[in-house]
Design an enzyme around this catalytic site. Sequence first.
Site, PDB file in Angstrom:
ATOM      1  N   ASP A  99       0.844  -1.192   0.000  1.00  0.00           N
ATOM      2  CA  ASP A  99       0.000   0.000   0.000  1.00  0.00           C
ATOM      3  C   ASP A  99       0.888   1.255   0.000  1.00  0.00           C
ATOM      4  OD1 ASP A  99      -2.182  -1.662   0.218  1.00  0.00           O
ATOM      5  OD2 ASP A  99      -2.286  -1.485   2.408  1.00  0.00           O
TER       6      ASP A  99
HETATM    7  N1  URA Z   1      -1.029  -5.949   3.913  1.00  0.00           N
HETATM    8  C1  URA Z   1      -1.570  -4.720   3.920  1.00  0.00           C
HETATM    9  O1  URA Z   1      -2.612  -4.504   4.507  1.00  0.00           O
HETATM   10  N2  URA Z   1      -0.920  -3.743   3.272  1.00  0.00           N
HETATM   11  C2  URA Z   1       0.262  -3.908   2.633  1.00  0.00           C
HETATM   12  O2  URA Z   1       0.819  -2.969   2.074  1.00  0.00           O
HETATM   13  C3  URA Z   1       0.816  -5.202   2.638  1.00  0.00           C
HETATM   14  C4  URA Z   1       0.148  -6.212   3.277  1.00  0.00           C
END
Ligand code: URA
Length: 232
Positions: A99
């Site tokens: 993310d």
């Molecule tokens: N899980 C998440 O919620 N976000 C990420 O960026 C990676 C794994």
Amino acid sequence: MRLNAYLARTGVASRRGADELIKTGRVRVNGVRGELNTFVKEGDVVDLDGRLLVPQKLAYVLLHKPAGVVTTASDPHGRPTVVGLVEHESRVVPVGRLDADTTGALLLTNDGDLAHRLAHPRYEVEKVYEADVEGEPWDEALARLADGIELDDGVTAPAHVRRLGSSRVELSIHEGRKHQVKRMLEAVGHPVRRLHRSRYAGLTVEGLEPGAWRELGPGEVDSLRQAILRSR
Ligand code: URA
């Protein structure tokens, strides 16, 4: 190798983009229009609009992804991208996704086969996350995370869970569903405030400042290949 994989290796397009180029008839193999099912062998000559295409050397890069950068090659909203951070002579693309606000270990490569396998749940590559969360999770919450938890897209596979502090947990998982760690922690009542991937398939960002990257050594690339073979 298939023509779209060959084109991706030359850096002109992603595999999907390559399919589009092939369909428009702009790609020729030994002077003959290439098709989606054309295979390219050693010694074949491939051109795009008459320009000779030569495959790039395989490259493997480990980036310490900083927050505020998106895990794509280009962003319609103009946000900085991980591909923009890694100015590499080869067209490397991220394996899987973090993310925008998640930091940590992200692999980028132009080795389409390895990338595909690493991103596939079947190969069970280990990903380790450190999460700062709201509240102080009790043992019961950690046990639920470890056992597997019901999310709207199904129950998660068992995970390794460790308490790193009163509001900090480490989660080691093999799946890679969208926002998985955030959704798992939210489901046990402890929304994530900060998420960092400390390890990906054995690779850590030790010694790399946020935003910095380095090329993997041959031993590290071999270990990635071994990780896939072991989990077959
Ligand atoms: N899980 C998440 O919620 N976000 C990420 O960026 C990676 C794994």
